[in-house]
Design an enzyme around this catalytic site. Structure first.
Site, PDB file in Angstrom:
ATOM      1  N   TYR A  24       0.825  -1.211   0.000  1.00 12.43           N
ATOM      2  CA  TYR A  24       0.000   0.000   0.000  1.00 12.43           C
ATOM      3  C   TYR A  24       0.862   1.264   0.000  1.00 12.43           C
ATOM      4  CZ  TYR A  24      -4.014  -3.008   1.170  1.00 12.43           C
ATOM      5  OH  TYR A  24      -4.985  -3.967   1.167  1.00 12.43           O
ATOM      6  N   LYS A  51       3.228 -15.425   2.194  1.00 10.48           N
ATOM      7  CA  LYS A  51       3.106 -16.170   0.927  1.00 10.48           C
ATOM      8  C   LYS A  51       4.528 -16.540   0.523  1.00 10.48           C
ATOM      9  CE  LYS A  51       0.651 -17.655  -2.574  1.00 10.48           C
ATOM     10  NZ  LYS A  51      -0.175 -18.860  -2.462  1.00 10.48           N
ATOM     11  N   ASP A  73      -3.298 -18.117   1.659  1.00  9.19           N
ATOM     12  CA  ASP A  73      -4.478 -18.764   1.050  1.00  9.19           C
ATOM     13  C   ASP A  73      -5.051 -19.815   2.003  1.00  9.19           C
ATOM     14  OD1 ASP A  73      -1.978 -19.813   0.560  1.00  9.19           O
ATOM     15  OD2 ASP A  73      -2.438 -20.592  -1.417  1.00  9.19           O
ATOM     16  N   ASP A  91      -5.331  -6.626   6.025  1.00  5.80           N
ATOM     17  CA  ASP A  91      -6.527  -5.881   5.624  1.00  5.80           C
ATOM     18  C   ASP A  91      -7.631  -6.872   5.231  1.00  5.80           C
ATOM     19  OD1 ASP A  91      -8.216  -3.918   4.743  1.00  5.80           O
ATOM     20  OD2 ASP A  91      -7.090  -3.422   2.930  1.00  5.80           O
ATOM     21  N   ASP A  93     -10.982  -8.345   7.800  1.00  6.14           N
ATOM     22  CA  ASP A  93     -12.384  -8.181   7.397  1.00  6.14           C
ATOM     23  C   ASP A  93     -13.084  -9.537   7.315  1.00  6.14           C
ATOM     24  OD1 ASP A  93     -12.506  -5.512   7.369  1.00  6.14           O
ATOM     25  OD2 ASP A  93     -12.707  -5.261   5.208  1.00  6.14           O
TER      26      ASP A  93
END
Ligand code: NAD
Length: 357
Positions: free
Chosen positions: A142, A189, A222, A246, A250
């Protein structure tokens, strides 16, 4: 103990829910003999109306001089069309930057009384879960370099992390785990991304050298997204990068039920934090005494636990909330479908206060 608390109620339901949280903090202070001093500051849409800017200097300075900040929510339709530079949300970004907050803590807890509201299979909800997602907040993709080629038909964003950035958020996660079940799962990852391989190496080195008492494991992002719906009771503390955090926070919050129940904290290097419910200013219900104050009250409990080291007092607030829910009291947002009565926001606050006497 003595603490200065800056209160930034903000817009919409912000003043209603922070008002309830302040009353709960006052009740706890009285019961345990602490002195909490509250100073209220303006920010968000109200500050734009009054001063032409969402985060007046006095608010930022007041928050920086405090021991911790309790925030409601900012924004609303009235200010949605303003230029980006003076949007109400700028107040949040300005506070995070000014207070040098680089970690976000988002708990996702299933309240035993609200298992039926959980979107997961009943046998999974029955096992319960209590996850704390520790997300890096100021780095990663970001904030990395981004751009397009000259033709504008190719674009890139850069995931970039330094050892320093990884260590400081991981350190927070290990510290938080020590106040919980002593288990950290680091999510990355690393089978694909070099930045994730550095993330994993760094978290392990820190764990082995400084936190050998905390159990540490890794999970690919994942797989983590699947496990949050398959077996959320596996997790205690999760530490992860800005983008993965993020998305996963959620996801985790959605499986718990209502937005009116979820607290959050943002922390930096110092003990001072910014504590706020995850919901927004809910203009559709503002001023109607319909706002569920629980998320703000649980945010205040997090402040006691993570900034003031008052674990017993924080536990007492958490228990008061879960007892009131176990007794069957509900606000409109968490009532069972078809239920004909429910509590107003102020009545829910009162029920919780009664438990703290
Ligand atoms: P929202 O969270 O304000 O509301 C979403 C829905 O949840 C609404 O139906 C609302 O009534 C309900 N809701 C939210 N909190 C509740 C509570 N405590 N009790 C009962 N019901 C509750 O999200 P939104 O509608 O997308 O945003 C409204 C405004 O808030 C926007 O201006 C947005 O920019 C702002 N916002 C601010 C923050 C923040 O300050 N941290 C976060 C999100 C949104």
């Amino acid at each position: 103990m003595r603490f200065n608390i800056a209160v930034v109620p903000g817009d919409g339901i912000g003043p209603e829910v922070t008002g309830a949280a302040v009353e709960v903090l006052k009740a706890i202070a009285k019961k345990y003999g602490h002195e909490f001093e509250f100073k209220t500051y303006i920010a968000g849409g109200g500050a734009i109306d009054k001063f032409g800017e969402p985060l007046p200097k006095e608010t930022l300075e007041g928050c920086m001089a405090s021991d911790s900040v309790l925030l409601g929510a900012v924004g609303g339709p009235k200010w949605d069309d303003l230029p980006v530079s003076i949007r109400a949300e700028k107040a949040l970004l300005g506070l995070r930057k000014g207070l040098e907050l680089f970690t976000n803590l988002r708990p996702a807890v299933i309240q035993p009384a609200l298992k039926d509201a959980c979107v997961l299979r009943p046998d999974i909800a029955e096992r319960g879960f209590d996850i704390m997602i520790v997300r890096e907040l100021t780095g990663g993709i970001y904030f990395g370099e981004r751009g397009r080629n000259e033709a504008g038909d190719t674009a890139y964003d850069t995931e970039i992390y330094s050892v320093y950035e990884i260590e400081r958020v991981a350190r927070r996660a290990f510290e938080v785990a020590r106040k919980r079940k002593n288990h950290v799962t680091s999510i990355d990852k690393a089978n694909v991304l070099e930045s994730s391989r550095l993330w994993r190496e760094t978290v392990h080195r820190l764990g082995e050298t400084e936190y050998p008492d905390v159990k540490l494991d890794d999970m690919l992002v994942d797989n983590a997204a699947m496990q949050i719906v398959r077996d959320p009771s596996f997790f205690d503390v999760v530490v992860t990068s800005n983008m993965f955090g993020d998305i996963l926070s959620d996801e985790a919050s959605q499986v718990t039920g209502s937005i009116g129940l979820l607290a959050s904290a943002s922390l930096g290097e110092s003990q001072r934090g910014l504590y706020e419910p995850i919901h927004g200013s809910a203009p559709d219900i503002a001023g109607k005494d319909l706002a569920n104050p629980i998320a703000a009250i649980l945010s205040a409990a997090m402040m006691l636990r993570y900034s003031f080291d008052l674990a017993e007092e924080a536990d007492e607030i958490d228990k008061a909330v879960s007892d009131v829910l176990l007794e069957g009291w509900r606000t409109a947002d968490i009532k069972e479908p078809g239920a004909e009565t429910w509590l107003k926001g102020s009545e829910m606050k009162q029920k919780i206060l009664e438990k703290l006497r």
